[in-house]
Design a protein around this motif. Structure first.
Motif, mmCIF file in Angstrom:
data_model
loop_
_atom_site.group_PDB
_atom_site.id
_atom_site.type_symbol
_atom_site.label_atom_id
_atom_site.label_comp_id
_atom_site.label_asym_id
_atom_site.label_seq_id
_atom_site.Cartn_x
_atom_site.Cartn_y
_atom_site.Cartn_z
ATOM 1 N N MET A 59 0.881 -1.332 -0.145
ATOM 2 C CA MET A 59 -0.070 -0.010 -0.042
ATOM 3 C C MET A 59 1.062 1.319 0.006
ATOM 4 O O MET A 59 0.624 2.110 -0.668
ATOM 5 C CB MET A 59 -1.014 -0.001 1.231
ATOM 6 C CG MET A 59 -1.975 1.056 1.320
ATOM 7 S SD MET A 59 -3.092 1.111 -0.055
ATOM 8 C CE MET A 59 -4.123 -0.244 0.449
ATOM 9 N N ILE A 60 2.025 1.254 0.837
ATOM 10 C CA ILE A 60 2.758 2.397 0.725
ATOM 11 C C ILE A 60 3.544 2.587 -0.629
ATOM 12 O O ILE A 60 3.444 3.671 -1.168
ATOM 13 C CB ILE A 60 3.869 2.298 1.802
ATOM 14 C CG1 ILE A 60 3.224 2.320 3.137
ATOM 15 C CG2 ILE A 60 4.943 3.297 1.694
ATOM 16 C CD1 ILE A 60 4.304 1.991 4.528
ATOM 17 N N SER A 61 3.937 1.472 -1.188
ATOM 18 C CA SER A 61 4.668 1.458 -2.423
ATOM 19 C C SER A 61 3.665 2.141 -3.799
ATOM 20 O O SER A 61 4.070 2.760 -4.443
ATOM 21 C CB SER A 61 5.364 0.307 -2.793
ATOM 22 O OG SER A 61 4.448 -0.619 -3.332
ATOM 23 N N ALA A 62 2.346 1.599 -3.320
ATOM 24 C CA ALA A 62 1.420 1.849 -4.651
ATOM 25 C C ALA A 62 1.242 3.309 -4.415
ATOM 26 O O ALA A 62 1.014 4.082 -5.371
ATOM 27 C CB ALA A 62 0.128 1.146 -4.400
ATOM 28 N N GLY A 63 1.028 3.987 -3.130
ATOM 29 C CA GLY A 63 0.784 5.428 -2.740
ATOM 30 C C GLY A 63 2.072 6.118 -3.352
ATOM 31 O O GLY A 63 1.831 7.171 -3.732
ATOM 32 N N VAL A 64 3.155 5.802 -3.148
ATOM 33 C CA VAL A 64 4.442 6.466 -3.814
ATOM 34 C C VAL A 64 4.308 6.602 -5.189
ATOM 35 O O VAL A 64 4.739 7.611 -5.612
ATOM 36 C CB VAL A 64 5.713 5.959 -3.195
ATOM 37 C CG1 VAL A 64 6.997 6.459 -3.794
ATOM 38 C CG2 VAL A 64 5.706 6.091 -1.595
ATOM 39 N N ARG A 65 4.140 5.524 -5.921
ATOM 40 C CA ARG A 65 4.152 5.435 -7.202
ATOM 41 C C ARG A 65 2.976 6.218 -7.816
ATOM 42 O O ARG A 65 3.045 6.717 -8.695
ATOM 43 C CB ARG A 65 4.096 3.943 -7.636
ATOM 44 C CG ARG A 65 5.222 3.040 -7.420
ATOM 45 C CD ARG A 65 5.277 1.734 -8.294
ATOM 46 N NE ARG A 65 4.602 0.813 -7.351
ATOM 47 C CZ ARG A 65 3.457 0.175 -7.719
ATOM 48 N NH1 ARG A 65 2.916 0.270 -8.781
ATOM 49 N NH2 ARG A 65 3.057 -0.587 -6.800
#
Length: 110
Positions: A59-65
């Motif tokens: 979820m964090i990586s999807a938010g950053v991307r």
């Protein structure tokens, strides 16, 4: 991007904080998280905890991307820690993708 493709993509790139994620990819993944967290909370608190733990890094990586897709730095995800000010993140996440390449790469293929 459809629901299953978005979830598979986000889990495949679970620790990839570079690149870009489309609006549909991000929101389908958020929907999957909320549905599974809700179902898990009805089953048992340990199941809920397991769902949250499994979805944390993706979820964090999807938010950053997703932030990269609109031309913002991924560090802006940290403003979600501040009460009420973090609501600005919702505004950022619903913005349309930049059609051209930006400093974070070429536009993702939908």
């Amino acid at each position: 991007m459809d629901f299953m493709t978005a979830v598979k993509t986000c889990f495949a790139k679970f620790a990839d904080f570079s690149g870009r994620a489309t609006r549909s990819e991000y929101w389908w993944f958020v929907l999957a998280y909320f549905v599974l967290a809700l179902v898990g909370s009805f089953i048992h608190q340990y199941v809920y905890f397991l769902v949250v733990l499994v979805f944390l890094v993706p979820m964090i990586s999807a938010g950053v991307r997703r932030l990269h897709d609109i031309g913002k730095t991924g560090w802006l995800l940290l403003i979600g820690i501040i009460p009420l000010v973090g609501l600005v993140l919702i505004y950022f996440m619903v913005q349309p993708s930049q059609a051209e390449a930006n400093q974070y790469g070429a536009p993702p293929v939908a």
